[in-house]
Each structure stands twice: as C-alpha cells, then as structure tokens.
Scaffold this motif. Structure first.
Motif, short mmCIF file in Angstrom:
data_model
loop_
_atom_site.label_atom_id
_atom_site.label_comp_id
_atom_site.label_asym_id
_atom_site.label_seq_id
_atom_site.Cartn_x
_atom_site.Cartn_y
_atom_site.Cartn_z
N ASP A 81 0.89 -1.33 -0.03
CA ASP A 81 -0.04 -0.03 0.05
C ASP A 81 0.73 1.32 -0.02
N MET A 82 0.12 2.46 0.02
CA MET A 82 0.86 3.63 -0.24
C MET A 82 1.96 4.08 0.86
N ARG A 83 1.33 3.66 2.22
CA ARG A 83 1.87 3.88 3.41
C ARG A 83 3.32 3.19 3.50
N THR A 84 3.22 2.04 3.07
CA THR A 84 4.15 1.16 3.19
C THR A 84 5.42 1.71 2.06
N ARG A 85 5.09 1.98 1.03
CA ARG A 85 5.89 2.57 -0.25
C ARG A 85 6.66 3.71 0.34
N VAL A 86 5.84 4.61 0.96
CA VAL A 86 6.25 6.00 1.27
C VAL A 86 7.43 5.70 2.50
N LYS A 87 7.15 4.85 3.50
CA LYS A 87 7.85 4.52 4.42
C LYS A 87 9.37 3.90 3.94
N GLU A 88 9.34 3.08 2.86
CA GLU A 88 10.30 2.51 2.44
C GLU A 88 11.18 3.46 1.49
N MET A 89 10.48 4.36 0.84
CA MET A 89 11.14 5.49 0.51
C MET A 89 12.10 6.53 1.41
N ARG A 90 11.45 6.57 2.55
CA ARG A 90 11.94 7.34 3.49
C ARG A 90 13.16 6.83 4.11
N HIS A 91 13.11 5.32 4.23
CA HIS A 91 14.42 4.59 4.79
C HIS A 91 15.51 4.55 3.66
N LEU A 92 15.12 4.41 2.26
CA LEU A 92 16.18 4.37 1.28
C LEU A 92 16.58 5.67 0.89
N PHE A 93 16.04 6.81 1.27
CA PHE A 93 16.57 8.14 1.11
C PHE A 93 17.46 8.13 2.10
N VAL A 94 17.30 8.04 3.25
CA VAL A 94 18.08 8.13 4.52
C VAL A 94 19.41 7.38 4.08
N LYS A 95 19.26 6.16 3.85
CA LYS A 95 20.50 5.36 3.66
C LYS A 95 21.05 5.76 2.49
N GLN A 96 20.71 6.30 1.23
CA GLN A 96 21.70 6.73 0.18
C GLN A 96 22.31 7.85 0.57
N MET A 97 21.78 8.80 1.48
CA MET A 97 22.16 10.30 1.70
C MET A 97 23.17 9.80 2.74
N ALA A 98 23.14 9.00 3.49
CA ALA A 98 24.27 8.54 4.39
C ALA A 98 25.52 8.34 3.79
N GLU A 99 25.39 7.42 2.66
CA GLU A 99 26.33 6.87 1.87
C GLU A 99 27.01 7.91 0.94
N LYS A 100 26.15 8.70 0.13
CA LYS A 100 26.55 9.82 -0.64
C LYS A 100 26.90 10.93 0.08
N ALA A 101 26.71 11.24 1.09
CA ALA A 101 26.94 12.57 1.48
C ALA A 101 27.05 12.38 3.20
#
Length: 86
Positions: free
Chosen positions: A1-21
């Motif tokens: 559902d949408m809530r799960t997808r948004v939560k996954e995007m939040r976690h992926l955003f944080v992970k990628q930002m920690a790696e890239k910056a």
C-alpha cells in the motif's frame, strides 16, 4: 500500500544520503510519517535544486516524499548530496 511505499522511500533516502553525503544528517526523515517532510536546506539550496536539477520543493525545504520512486531516488539523492560535498 501507499503507506508502506512511502516508509520504504524514507528509509532508502536516508540510507543513500548517508552513503553519498556522510556529513549530512537526514536520519530524522526515517522516523517521520506521512507524505511530506522538511529537508534541512536553506532557501538558496532549495532554489539551486530547482534551478539546476529540476527537483521542486518549497523554499522552506518541504518535500513530497511520496514523489520519490525507485526510478528517481538516485537522481534526487545525487543532487542533494552535491550540497554537502562541495
């Protein structure tokens, strides 16, 4: 559902930002809920994101997290990381 997808995007955003910056700190985004978040960017930085990268957000850094997808998250995090890697 949408809530799960948004939560996954939040976690992926944080992970990628920690790696890239590594000097950025967006961990708080993974702890939030809902479709919107505030990035800790200045009005000048948000203008740069819009003018140079065509990533649109409010001048105060408010972004629509639901707009992140597996197809655009690399582009978005690469662009935002440039602000921290200069």
């Amino acid at each position: 559902d949408m809530r799960t997808r948004v939560k996954e995007m939040r976690h992926l955003f944080v992970k990628q930002m920690a790696e890239k910056a590594p000097t950025s700190d967006f961990g708080f985004i993974a702890k939030q809920n809902g479709m919107f978040s505030y990035l800790t960017l200045t009005p000048d930085q948000t203008k740069l994101m819009m003018d140079e990268h065509h990533i649109y957000m409010m001048a105060n850094g408010r972004v629509n997290i639901a707009g992140l997808t597996l197809f655009n998250i690399d582009y978005v995090t690469d662009a935002i990381a440039t602000l921290f890697n200069e």
